[in-house]
Design a protein around this motif. Structure first.
Motif: not given
Ligand code: GLU
Length: 446
Positions: A6-12, A40-44, A185-187, A189-191, A203-205, A207-209
């Motif tokens: 799994t991964r958690f991908a916050p934007s710093p 941990l994936r840093l979406d920077d 943009l985000y879309m 690189p995430s893939v 696994v995410r919120g 709002d990403h459906v």
């Molecule tokens: N950086 C994105 C966010 O924080 C990641 C979303 C995802 O989990 O792919 O919304």
């Protein structure tokens, strides 16, 4: 080890808040429960908004929470990977250049809306000839790039939380994946990262459906098996209004400032929005036990910051000395902690309790109480000191003076601690010790 990753991908671009800590936690718990890995994936990629200090703060907050990742990647280090996928999708005709300015797109949207049409990009750029494009580029117009959605059929998947899920690609604009300045943009690189990192579960919120629908087409376009998706409901506040808006955005720095234990916030966030009860566990592994996405509700998870303190109190009442020693006031040793821990809500409360033991004590008494306290001192001085000293002392005083209840206990408490309220005197008196107790009684009786 299983193959679950799994991964958690916050934007710093800011501190972690309650909402994204919940996402991180659920990713961690699912990975732990299945002997998998949590990354941990840093979406920077957003250079303008990403800050190194937020990268540090994210690492620190995860460390504090006990959600240490098994590995970390930063998107800013990985543009070669994104370029390769981008080139491949351009060659396959799935990514195309578009030249409209933001203003032009805005006008198109307004016209569509005024005609009651959905504001979906009209794909005008796909109709440009090679010549048109050459002309535009000669005139100095740099293209941005869109991913061409396959609009033939609905995109469907079985979501681990939401069950059968679908997105209608015909209702969406082809997403812009790369800006005119070359940045992504985000879309996409995430893939690319999810493929490269072998992510099995996203696994995410919720709002990403819609993003998941688009990204499923990207996985397919890149010939990669898609991950499973679990979209968790968003957080809502205790009541409507302001708190509601703030529910998910309460920062970890604010939570820490409340003196809450990391395991408390985890115990609450792991269970709100699920059918499982909130329990005062003392470590994260207890929360991973029996983890199951089917217990998650589709309804918003109710987060109330006011639930943290009572839950924290229950957790702290069971914490061993070793877990708190470095946060206790000087001199407060193991027996003192064990005797007093049931009186604190947060570990920080120990300082005020310890002051009851160390003094100084100041209290005023009536002439009658002076007399009583003098007698109390004499009685105490004559007794053998042991852990049940309070019990033996007050029983004897009761018999000697005829006092009982408040009239008996209150002057003793006041003389010994300077306060009207506090922890059980039976626990405090042995900590205050014989010498101090006699001195305080002497002062009060004088
Ligand atoms: N950086 C994105 C966010 O924080 C990641 C979303 C995802 O989990 O792919 O919304």
């Amino acid at each position: 080890m299983s193959n679950i990753v799994t991964r958690f991908a916050p934007s710093p671009t800011g501190r972690l808040h309650v909402g994204n800590v919940r996402t991180a936690l659920i990713n961690w718990l699912f990975a732990r429960a299945n002997a998998g890995r949590f990354m941990l994936r840093l979406d920077d990629t957003d250079q303008a908004r990403s800050r190194p200090e937020y990268v540090d703060a994210i690492r620190q907050d995860l460390g504090w929470l006990g959600l240490s990742p098994d590995g970390e990647v930063r998107q800013s280090d990985r543009s070669a990977l994104y370029d390769a996928a981008f080139d491949r999708l351009v060659a396959a005709g799935r990514i195309y250049p578009a030249y409209e300015t933001a203003e032009e797109l805005d006008v198109k949207r307004k016209v569509q809306l005024s005609r009651r049409l959905p504001p979906v990009y009209d794909r005008a750029a796909l109709r440009l000839s090679e010549e048109d494009r050459a002309q535009l580029e000669e005139a100095g117009t740099k293209p941005h790039w869109r991913f061409r959605l396959d609009t033939d059929a609905a995109i469907e998947w079985t979501d681990l939380v939401r069950g059968p899920a679908h997105v209608d690609p015909a209702s969406l604009s082809d997403p812009v994946v790369r800006r005119a300045d070359g940045s992504y943009l985000y879309m996409l690189p995430s893939v690319v990262d999810d493929i490269d990192m072998g992510i099995t579960h996203v696994v995410r919120g919720e709002d990403h459906v819609t993003n998941s629908g688009v990204q499923l087409q990207m996985f397919a376009a890149l010939d990669a098996p898609p991950p499973r998706f679990a979209h968790i409901s968003l957080l809502t506040g205790a009541e409507g209004g302001k708190l509601s808006k703030r529910a998910g955005s309460l920062g970890m720095d604010e939570i820490r400032a409340l003196g809450i234990e990391p395991v408390t916030i985890a115990a609450l966030l792991a269970r709100i929005g699920t059918s499982r009860s909130i329990e005062p566990v003392d470590d994260l592994s207890a929360l991973a036990e029996g983890f199951d996405f089917t217990t998650f509700s589709r309804a918003a998870a109710r987060f109330d910051v006011a639930d943290l303190v009572p839950l924290n109190a229950k957790i702290v009442h069971g914490l061993d000395y070793d877990r708190v020693a470095d946060r206790l006031p000087t001199g407060m040793d193991k027996p003192a902690w064990m005797a007093l821990r049931s009186n604190v809500e947060i570990v920080g409360d120990a300082a005020a309790l310890w002051q009851l033991v160390t003094g100084p004590v100041d209290a005023q008494f009536t002439a009658e109480d002076h007399e009583f306290l003098t007698a109390a001192r004499e009685t105490l001085a004559a007794l053998d000191w042991s852990h049940d000293i309070w019990q033996r002392w007050t029983t004897e005083l009761k018999a000697k003076t005829g006092r009982k209840g408040k009239g008996l206990f209150m002057p003793l408490r006041q003389a010994l601690t300077g306060q009207d309220h506090g922890p059980e005197m039976a626990a405090l008196l042995p900590l205050i010790g014989r010498e101090q107790a006699l001195a305080r009684l002497g002062k009060a009786g004088a």
